[in-house]
Scaffold this active site. Structure first.
Site, mmCIF file in Angstrom:
data_model
loop_
_atom_site.group_PDB
_atom_site.id
_atom_site.type_symbol
_atom_site.label_atom_id
_atom_site.label_comp_id
_atom_site.label_asym_id
_atom_site.label_seq_id
_atom_site.Cartn_x
_atom_site.Cartn_y
_atom_site.Cartn_z
ATOM 1 N N GLU A 1 0.746 -1.197 0.064
ATOM 2 C CA GLU A 1 0.056 -0.150 -0.042
ATOM 3 C C GLU A 1 0.867 1.224 -0.041
ATOM 4 O OE1 GLU A 1 -3.066 -0.174 -0.581
ATOM 5 O OE2 GLU A 1 -3.613 -2.245 -0.323
ATOM 6 N N CYS B 1 -7.831 -2.444 7.902
ATOM 7 C CA CYS B 1 -6.934 -2.598 7.169
ATOM 8 C C CYS B 1 -6.224 -1.032 7.121
ATOM 9 C CB CYS B 1 -6.618 -3.251 5.983
ATOM 10 S SG CYS B 1 -6.855 -4.981 6.112
ATOM 11 N N HIS C 1 -1.277 -6.110 1.651
ATOM 12 C CA HIS C 1 -2.176 -6.988 1.540
ATOM 13 C C HIS C 1 -1.941 -8.242 0.725
ATOM 14 C CE1 HIS C 1 -5.639 -3.626 2.208
ATOM 15 N NE2 HIS C 1 -5.866 -4.820 2.993
#
Length: 210
Positions: free
Chosen positions: A78, A141, A165
Site C-alpha cells: 500500500e 486494514c 495486503h
C-alpha cells in the site's frame, strides 16, 4: 534492527486469516533484524491500541501491518492510508462506522514509508506476483495503516510504517469460485522478501515511493 509485523485474527465466517498465519511462519531473525510478531484483532480502535502497546514495549525501527484482501490475486504494497472509517460490514465486535474520521484532528491522508517499489521488485524476483496498491480500502486494514502512520508522525518520527495486503489462501476459496488465492508458503516468502528489502533499504524513502 527490530521489525514489528502484525496479522489479523480470523474475520467473519472464516476460521483462518492468511495474514497472521503467514506472519507466524516468519523466522525470528531476517538478515540480522529481530522479527517481532503480533496478532491484532479485526476491531476498530482495539487493533491500533494493541499495536501501540507493543510499540511502546519493544520500540521497533519498523512496523509492517499485514491484512487479507479478498479478490486480490497478488501481494499488494500500500502507498497511502486515508483518514476515514467507512465499513460496509461490521468488524468482529459488531462495530460499523460510516464516514467517520480515524483521528479527528489528523490529516486527510498519509503516504506510507515502506520502500514500496523496491519491495515489489524483490518479491517478483522470486516469481511471486506483487504490485503497488493505491488504496487500502476504508475498513480495518486502512484503519490500522493510518493509525500507524499517525503514530509515526506524532510520536516516533524515525519509525518506518507500511501495510501489505495478501490474497486468500486456497482453503478459503473452496466455495468462493470467483476468488483468486495464493499458497500460504508463497505469502510467507513474499513477506520475508519485503522484510529483507526494509533491512537493506532503511532510508530508501525517495520519490520512488510516491
Amino acid at each position: 534492527m527490530k521489525i514489528l509485523i502484525s496479522g489479523f485474527d480470523p474475520f467473519g465466517k472464516d476460521k483462518i486469516n492468511p495474514s497472521i498465519e503467514a506472519v507466524k511462519m516468519l523466522p525470528d531473525t531476517i538478515k540480522g533484524a529481530d522479527i517481532i510478531k503480533i496478532e491484532i484483532p479485526t476491531v476498530v480502535g482495539k487493533s491500533i491500541d494493541k499495536l501501540k502497546e507493543k510499540i511502546e514495549e519493544v520500540r521497533p525501527d519498523a512496523v509492517i501491518t499485514v491484512g487479507q484482501a479478498a479478490g486480490r490475486s497478488d501481494i499488494t504494497i500500500e502507498r497511502v492510508a486515508i483518514n476515514v472509517d467507512d465499513a460496509i460490514i461490521p468488524d468482529n465486535e459488531g462495530n460499523q462506522p460510516v464516514d467517520e474520521k480515524i483521528i479527528e484532528d489528523g490529516p486527510d491522508a498519509y503516504f506510507l514509508t515502506l520502500p514500496i517499489k523496491a519491495i515489489v521488485e524483490n518479491i517478483k524476483s522470486v516469481n511471486i506476483p506483487a504490485s503497488v496498491s493505491n488504496t487500502a480500502g476504508t475498513f480495518i486494514c486502512n484503519h490500522v495503516a493510518y493509525g500507524m502512520a499517525h503514530l509515526k508522525e506524532t510520536k516516533y518520527p524515525n519509525m518506518i510504517t507500511g501495510f501489505i495486503h495478501v490474497p486468500y489462501i486456497p482453503e478459503q476459496v473452496l466455495e468462493r469460485f470467483d476468488k483468486p488465492s495464493m499458497s500460504l508458503d508463497m505469502i510467507e516468502k513474499a513477506l520475508e522478501k519485503a522484510i529483507e528489502t526494509v533491512v537493506d533499504n532503511p532510508c530508501d524513502f525517495t520519490s520512488d515511493n510516491t
